[in-house]
Scaffold this motif. Structure first.
Motif, PDB file in Angstrom:
ATOM      1  N   MET A 186      41.991  25.856   6.723  1.00 57.97           N
ATOM      2  CA  MET A 186      42.607  24.640   6.483  1.00 57.97           C
ATOM      3  C   MET A 186      41.774  23.418   6.662  1.00 57.97           C
ATOM      4  N   MET A 187      40.930  23.517   7.902  1.00 57.52           N
ATOM      5  CA  MET A 187      39.960  22.275   7.943  1.00 57.52           C
ATOM      6  C   MET A 187      38.815  22.252   7.018  1.00 57.52           C
ATOM      7  N   ASP A 188      38.415  23.303   6.503  1.00 50.57           N
ATOM      8  CA  ASP A 188      37.360  23.280   5.478  1.00 50.57           C
ATOM      9  C   ASP A 188      37.992  22.780   4.263  1.00 50.57           C
ATOM     10  N   GLY A 189      39.135  23.112   3.759  1.00 49.36           N
ATOM     11  CA  GLY A 189      39.675  22.505   2.633  1.00 49.36           C
ATOM     12  C   GLY A 189      39.915  20.844   2.908  1.00 49.36           C
ATOM     13  N   MET A 190      40.550  20.646   3.893  1.00 47.73           N
ATOM     14  CA  MET A 190      41.000  19.369   4.157  1.00 47.73           C
ATOM     15  C   MET A 190      39.536  18.280   4.087  1.00 47.73           C
ATOM     16  N   LEU A 191      38.614  18.745   4.798  1.00 53.47           N
ATOM     17  CA  LEU A 191      37.338  18.014   4.916  1.00 53.47           C
ATOM     18  C   LEU A 191      36.567  17.937   3.570  1.00 53.47           C
ATOM     19  N   GLN A 192      36.599  19.005   2.799  1.00 50.70           N
ATOM     20  CA  GLN A 192      36.112  19.122   1.353  1.00 50.70           C
ATOM     21  C   GLN A 192      36.745  18.034   0.636  1.00 50.70           C
ATOM     22  N   ALA A 193      38.088  17.989   0.719  1.00 51.61           N
ATOM     23  CA  ALA A 193      38.830  17.145  -0.147  1.00 51.61           C
ATOM     24  C   ALA A 193      38.500  15.641   0.298  1.00 51.61           C
ATOM     25  N   LEU A 194      38.668  15.414   1.522  1.00 52.08           N
ATOM     26  CA  LEU A 194      38.236  13.807   1.914  1.00 52.08           C
ATOM     27  C   LEU A 194      36.958  13.405   1.490  1.00 52.08           C
ATOM     28  N   ALA A 195      35.786  14.531   1.779  1.00 49.72           N
ATOM     29  CA  ALA A 195      34.480  14.110   1.379  1.00 49.72           C
ATOM     30  C   ALA A 195      34.403  13.893  -0.234  1.00 49.72           C
ATOM     31  N   GLN A 196      35.123  14.438  -0.865  1.00 48.24           N
ATOM     32  CA  GLN A 196      35.126  14.389  -2.347  1.00 48.24           C
ATOM     33  C   GLN A 196      35.707  13.312  -2.715  1.00 48.24           C
ATOM     34  N   VAL A 197      37.059  12.766  -2.053  1.00 46.97           N
ATOM     35  CA  VAL A 197      37.875  11.482  -2.399  1.00 46.97           C
ATOM     36  C   VAL A 197      36.563  10.275  -1.992  1.00 46.97           C
ATOM     37  N   PHE A 198      36.259  10.386  -0.955  1.00 46.90           N
ATOM     38  CA  PHE A 198      35.413   9.034  -0.537  1.00 46.90           C
ATOM     39  C   PHE A 198      34.218   9.014  -1.120  1.00 46.90           C
ATOM     40  N   LYS A 199      33.685  10.199  -1.846  1.00 48.65           N
ATOM     41  CA  LYS A 199      32.422  10.266  -2.590  1.00 48.65           C
ATOM     42  C   LYS A 199      32.899   9.361  -4.066  1.00 48.65           C
ATOM     43  N   HIS A 200      34.052   9.839  -4.495  1.00 49.71           N
ATOM     44  CA  HIS A 200      34.239   9.420  -6.038  1.00 49.71           C
ATOM     45  C   HIS A 200      35.105   8.193  -6.137  1.00 49.71           C
ATOM     46  N   GLY A 201      35.821   7.999  -4.964  1.00 49.07           N
ATOM     47  CA  GLY A 201      36.666   6.717  -5.157  1.00 49.07           C
ATOM     48  C   GLY A 201      36.098   5.324  -4.751  1.00 49.07           C
ATOM     49  N   ARG A 231      30.513  21.875  10.415  1.00 44.51           N
ATOM     50  CA  ARG A 231      29.791  20.718  11.019  1.00 44.51           C
ATOM     51  C   ARG A 231      29.179  20.154   9.902  1.00 44.51           C
ATOM     52  N   LYS A 232      28.620  20.703   8.842  1.00 44.57           N
ATOM     53  CA  LYS A 232      28.385  20.184   7.752  1.00 44.57           C
ATOM     54  C   LYS A 232      28.948  19.241   6.993  1.00 44.57           C
ATOM     55  N   LEU A 233      30.277  19.839   6.630  1.00 50.82           N
ATOM     56  CA  LEU A 233      31.154  18.839   6.123  1.00 50.82           C
ATOM     57  C   LEU A 233      31.751  17.683   6.914  1.00 50.82           C
ATOM     58  N   GLY A 234      31.558  17.845   8.052  1.00 53.24           N
ATOM     59  CA  GLY A 234      31.884  16.675   9.077  1.00 53.24           C
ATOM     60  C   GLY A 234      30.945  15.585   9.142  1.00 53.24           C
ATOM     61  N   VAL A 235      29.780  15.932   8.810  1.00 50.33           N
ATOM     62  CA  VAL A 235      28.607  14.848   8.603  1.00 50.33           C
ATOM     63  C   VAL A 235      28.635  14.538   7.635  1.00 50.33           C
ATOM     64  N   LYS A 236      28.937  15.225   6.404  1.00 46.67           N
ATOM     65  CA  LYS A 236      28.850  14.844   5.153  1.00 46.67           C
ATOM     66  C   LYS A 236      30.110  13.522   5.163  1.00 46.67           C
ATOM     67  N   LEU A 237      31.242  14.009   5.589  1.00 48.56           N
ATOM     68  CA  LEU A 237      32.207  13.033   5.456  1.00 48.56           C
ATOM     69  C   LEU A 237      31.810  11.778   6.307  1.00 48.56           C
ATOM     70  N   VAL A 238      31.346  11.890   7.430  1.00 49.11           N
ATOM     71  CA  VAL A 238      30.983  10.623   8.322  1.00 49.11           C
ATOM     72  C   VAL A 238      29.985   9.719   7.330  1.00 49.11           C
ATOM     73  N   GLN A 239      29.159  10.316   6.885  1.00 52.97           N
ATOM     74  CA  GLN A 239      28.241   9.495   5.802  1.00 52.97           C
ATOM     75  C   GLN A 239      29.020   8.853   4.795  1.00 52.97           C
ATOM     76  N   ARG A 240      29.863   9.593   4.365  1.00 54.88           N
ATOM     77  CA  ARG A 240      30.484   8.877   3.085  1.00 54.88           C
ATOM     78  C   ARG A 240      31.682   7.708   3.698  1.00 54.88           C
ATOM     79  N   LEU A 241      32.007   7.851   5.011  1.00 55.50           N
ATOM     80  CA  LEU A 241      32.875   6.756   5.469  1.00 55.50           C
ATOM     81  C   LEU A 241      31.745   5.395   5.903  1.00 55.50           C
ATOM     82  N   GLY A 242      30.620   5.929   6.376  1.00 60.67           N
ATOM     83  CA  GLY A 242      29.712   4.688   6.638  1.00 60.67           C
ATOM     84  C   GLY A 242      29.371   4.186   5.357  1.00 60.67           C
ATOM     85  N   LEU A 243      29.022   4.678   4.260  1.00 58.99           N
ATOM     86  CA  LEU A 243      28.796   4.052   3.164  1.00 58.99           C
ATOM     87  C   LEU A 243      30.092   3.397   2.815  1.00 58.99           C
ATOM     88  N   THR A 244      31.322   3.404   2.769  1.00 59.44           N
ATOM     89  CA  THR A 244      32.556   2.870   2.694  1.00 59.44           C
ATOM     90  C   THR A 244      32.619   1.587   3.186  1.00 59.44           C
TER      91      THR A 244
END
Length: 996
Positions: A186-201, A231-244
């Motif tokens: 479940m965490m994998d799915g949520m993190l993937q979705a958030l990373a994709q949203v903050f990448k394309h939004g 851990r990788k998805l967490g880092v990816k999402l963190v950098q997407r948030l930072g760029l936001t």
């Protein structure tokens, strides 16, 4: 599809028709479920090879496609693990169709039915599908994240659903635990979705939620998880948030080399930056803007990610640091660089050094490491290039050295500096061309796979590159300074051998210098005889090089080492070392790598006679085995060539004694085995992407036959049997009449060398007097075998000699039916001139035709011979070469020829072969009796062939044939026949019944 894994772009011209073909099955309501799933499975395989991003744009995405795709999900069971490919592809398809440029509510109409029930809107249905598949355990979860990123960022959906979706996502994240399998999924799915949203939004739509998401992510403590992907998805999402958090603007302080423009730097930016390039270019570049406090938290988390134990996490963190630093003011960016440099403390592990190198490379690649920082960075990278830590019985550091080379590549591109090749060679690390002197040559030698073998690096590649003067001294310095005191004794051995090889194969190294290094090495080891032993065991590797002078020097060095260190006072080899070395060398002759076989073959061929004594039969048997062709090593032509060279050299080394032991010298017990090996290899016609690689083997076999025959003629001519000499001369005659100029010249030269060898003459050469008339001694030295105009008129005369006729005709068939214009012209002219001399002599024609049929029969279905043979037959029939046989009905030659032609094309789909056979059949119409009827029947079958080009060719050829042979068709129906032939060429495949 596996064939396209390395170059998937080659599929691009075919993707659309493959997709449409499979989707036709999916859309067909009559298709059974199993077939539909199979179609989706094939779609998934194509997607996996080419990548889903390329594939997305090819899916149908009209308004009419939305509802059918959504409806397909009603038949799917998320828990059915046998059909996950279907759901994966459907989710990707839906992610494209949901992008229609209309408000989704326009697809719903009135949601309230007559019974008062309210239907679910299209928007809600898509969201429900996406959310339900974000928590499944199969790969459909990845596609669901892609769907969310496309769907939730739509303007109409964003206004109504984005806040609720993010609430649901963060709530699910908070309630899940990576301690359980279900929670991890479940965490994998949520993190993937958030990373994709903050990448394309867009930044404006995502910024209000970024702080909340960051807090939730901090509370998840993903850095403590044992799951790498989390851990990788967490880092990816963190950098997407930072760029936001940061404004999408590029720092004007970036370092730009020469003509590197802002647009070039923009190519390094993230995808959302690329969409906002006009805004960036138009924005104010003043760096005095407020940086949100959350950015510090983001960078701290990314720095932690740099030290992760798994490379994919460190790599994602490094890219995040590079992207974010490019948006920071100069002072803050410099602080980030300082924090990255803290990773290079010797209190840190190799993980931190690796991550630090990756981050520096990303910063350098983007022009974010200013020249003023190089004084701090370069010393650190030099240490990283030689990083090597002993842990127990092994060492760690190859990953750090690898990443340090990546830093050098990045710096070379941005600062035009030359990186250090030496470290890559002795650390198993690939290098880049960059701005290196001799860069292409070096990259060709030290490619990714070549440097994977440590012995190969020290004993082969390093010697190749040290041959370039620019690198010699620095490589020697590196070996002395960094490797000669290495804790691993094997490395010390390699260093010593490498230094020895530098002396053998490169200029500018004095023997005194080498001797000093040997003494130094002796001091460290106490005894360097074992180093010499290792040199002897490993010098064969140098033979793998493609540089000829190094290869020749290597085999000379091996012989010199043996003579210097292993020849005792009795003139014999040390039996223990001899047994060990022979066992090692011979066993490696069947190695699965071709170049290793080459190296060991040449090494055996270079051994001195005393080392081969008592082991000759073993060595020859091993080398003979290398020359055999099997399905697994059919492409190992270079290994077969080098094995033949080794056999020939061994024969010269050990000499000949007729009555001696086959374990010591060439004698009557083994001479015919050697001849058989050479003669068998004269039939090696292996081809691959490089062309006729078998020609290398045939050339080595020809040379070996000449050298062995001359050796025997000088010493023991009685060992040369008449039949063997006949085979040698016939094989050489065949090669002298074939199509490749260089090998024809080599064969012709050897043929004449043996013919005119006088010390004493070679015994048993068939038709010696006739050959001396055809090739006068006075002209043999000036005959240019390379020129078809000179070679073929001479070699064709051998057709008159029965012993040579078969082999010469076999060689001529390939030349006459070849592709090279000059070869085809002169070989054809020469054959026709010979045929004119005998075409009225029934006895000579019968003998010639029997040989011709025999060549065809022996090479039936051998396309290398049979296809050009058919072309030659066409030429001969058209030129009237067999007119003497047309006076007799059903002549045996015509019947046999027809039978073989029919057998050759039976079930064939080779267009070239079929077209050639059509011409032959049309030429055979001149033979009277039943042959003509059978030929016409065969042509009628070809008129009805499934291939349109074959029908068209047949109709055209018959059309010409009917005009030429007027007695074939009754004059009353002539016009009707010609009309039918004209129409047949234009008919479609569906009209075949009517054509028949």
């Amino acid at each position: 599809m596996d064939k396209y894994q390395e170059q998937p772009h080659l599929l691009d011209p075919h993707l659309e028709w493959m997709l449409n073909l499979l989707l036709d099955i999916v859309r067909d309501s009559d298709s059974p479920p199993a077939l539909v799933h199979l179609a989706f499975k094939f779609l998934y395989i194509i997607t996996k090879v080419r990548g889903y991003k390329i594939f997305l744009g090819l899916f149908p995405h009209e308004v009419a496609d939305v509802q059918p795709v959504i409806d397909m999900f009603t038949h799917q069971n998320p828990k059915d693990h046998e059909t996950w490919e279907t759901r994966y592809v459907l989710l990707l398809w839906l992610s494209v169709t949901c992008l229609i440029p209309f408000d989704l509510s326009r697809l719903d109409g009135n949601l309230t039915s007559e019974g008062g029930e309210v239907r679910t809107s299209t928007m809600d249905r898509i969201l429900q599908i996406a959310e339900s598949y974000l928590i499944v355990s199969d790969k459909a979860r990845d596609a669901a994240a892609v769907l969310i990123s496309k769907f939730i960022t739509r303007p109409d959906v964003r206004q109504k659903k984005m806040a609720d979706f993010l609430d649901w996502t963060l709530s699910t994240l908070s309630k899940s635990s990576f301690q359980t399998m279900e929670g991890t999924i479940m965490m994998d799915g949520m993190l993937q979705a958030l990373a994709q949203v903050f990448k394309h939004g867009t930044r404006e739509s995502c910024l209000p939620y970024a702080s909340t998401v960051l807090v939730c992510l901090d509370n998840c403590k993903l850095s403590e998880s044992n799951h790498t992907l989390l851990r990788k998805l967490g880092v990816k999402l963190v950098q997407r948030l930072g760029l936001t958090f940061l404004k999408p603007k590029l720092a004007k302080w970036r370092y730009q080399r020469g003509c590197r423009s802002l647009i070039a730097n923009l190519r390094l930016s993230t995808q959302d930056e690329e969409r906002q390039i006009p805004q960036i270019l138009a924005s104010d570049n003043d760096e005095d803007y407020d940086v949100p406090e959350e950015v510090e938290n983001v960078i701290e988390q990314l720095l932690v990610g740099l030290k992760d134990k798994d490379t994919i996490v460190r790599w994602s963190a490094a890219k995040g640091i590079g992207r974010m630093t490019g948006r920071l003011p100069k002072e803050l960016a410099d602080d980030v660089v300082g924090s990255v440099l803290d990773c290079f403390s010797f209190q840190e592990t190799d993980n931190a050094w690796h991550g630090g190198c990756l981050a520096l490379a990303e910063l350098g690649r983007r022009g974010l490491l200013l020249p003023s920082r190089l004084t701090d960075v370069v010393p650190v990278i030099l240490k990283a290039l030689t990083y090597d830590e002993k842990r127990g019985a092994c060492s760690v550091g190859s990953n750090v050295r690898d990443a340090a080379c990546y830093v050098c590549w990045a710096f070379a591109h941005i600062f035009c500096t030359i990186t250090k090749i030496k470290s890559s060679l002795f650390s198993l690390i690939p290098i880049n061309v960059g701005t290196f002197p001799h860069g292409i040559d070096i990259l060709t030698t030290a490619d990714y796979f070549a440097v994977g073998n440590r012995s190969n690096c020290f004993l082969n590649i390093s010697v190749n590159i040290a041959g370039f003067a620019e690198y010699t001294q620095s490589m020697i310095d590196h070996l002395i300074d960094m490797k000669i005191n290495h804790w691993d004794g094997v490395i010390k051995i390699k260093v010593f051998v490498c230094l020895c090889l530098f002396f053998f194969f490169t200029a500018g190294i004095s023997f005194a210098t080498l001797l000093g290094k040997i003494y130094f090495c002796s001091f460290l080891t106490g005894n360097w005889q074992w180093l010499i032993n290792d040199s002897l065991k490993n010098l064969h590797l140098i033979s793998n090089t493609s540089r000829q002078h190094i290869k020749e020097a290597a085999v000379s060095a091996l012989a010199a080492l043996c003579n210097e260190y292993y020849l005792n006072h009795q003139g014999e080899a040390d039996p223990v070392l001899q047994d060990e070395l022979m066992k090692n060398y011979i066993s490696e002759l069947q190695n699965t790598e071709e170049m290793i076989r080459c190296g060991f073959s040449l090494a055996l061929g270079s051994l001195p006679a005393f080392f081969l004594k008592g082991k000759l039969k073993l060595v020859l048997d091993g080398l003979k085995a290398v020359t055999h062709i099997s399905p697994k090593d059919v492409s190992f032509a270079e290994a077969r060539r080098d094995a033949l060279k080794a056999i020939a050299k061994i024969c010269q080394t050990v000499g000949v004694k007729a009555e001696a032991s086959e374990d010591d010298v060439i004698c009557k017990e083994n001479v015919y085995q050697i001849y058989d090996t050479f003669l068998d290899c004269m039939n090696d016609y292996t081809t691959d992407s490089r062309g006729d690689v078998g020609a290398w083997v045939r050339e080595a076999a020809m040379t070996g036959l000449m050298e062995l025959t001359v050796l025997l003629t000088r010493n023991h001519p009685e060992l040369i049997e008449a039949n063997v000499c006949k085979q040698i001369m016939c094989c050489l005659a065949q090669q002298s009449s074939e199509k490749i100029d260089r090998f024809r010249a080599r064969a012709g030269s050897i043929f004449l060398n043996l013919l005119y060898f006088d010390s004493p003459p070679v015994p048993h050469i068939p038709y010696r007097e006739e050959l001396e008339k055809i090739f006068p001694r006075s002209e043999s030295s000036v005959l240019n075998w390379n020129a078809p105009s000179q070679a073929f008129p001479c070699i064709t005369q051998l057709l008159a000699l029965p012993t040579y006729r078969y082999h010469v005709l076999l060689g001529l068939a390939v030349s006459v039916g070849g592709l090279t214009e000059s070869t085809v012209r002169y070989s054809t002219q020469s054959v026709f001139e010979y045929m004119k001399k005998i075409q009225n002599d029934i006895q000579a024609m019968d003998s010639f035709s029997e040989t011709l049929i025999q060549v065809f029969e022996d090479n039936l279905l051998n396309d290398r011979v049979s296809v050009p043979f058919l072309k030659m037959l066409d030429q001969m029939l058209a030129n009237g070469c067999f007119d003497i046989f047309t006076t007799e009905e059903n002549h045996p030659f015509s019947l046999k020829l027809l039978s073989l032609c029919k057998e050759e094309i039976k079930k064939s789909k080779d267009i070239q072969k079929l077209r050639s056979s059509i011409a032959v059949f049309c030429g055979m119409i001149q033979f009277p009796g039943d042959v003509r009827k059978k030929v016409l029947f065969q042509l009628f079958l070809l008129l009805c062939h499934p291939f349109p080009v074959i029908r068209k060719t047949t109709a055209s050829q018959i059309y010409e044939m009917v005009l030429t042979y007027s007695d074939i068709v009754d004059p009353d129906i002539f016009d009707e026949v010609m009309t039918i032939l004209s129409d047949t060429a234009c008919q479609r495949l569906s009209d075949l019944p009517r054509i028949r």
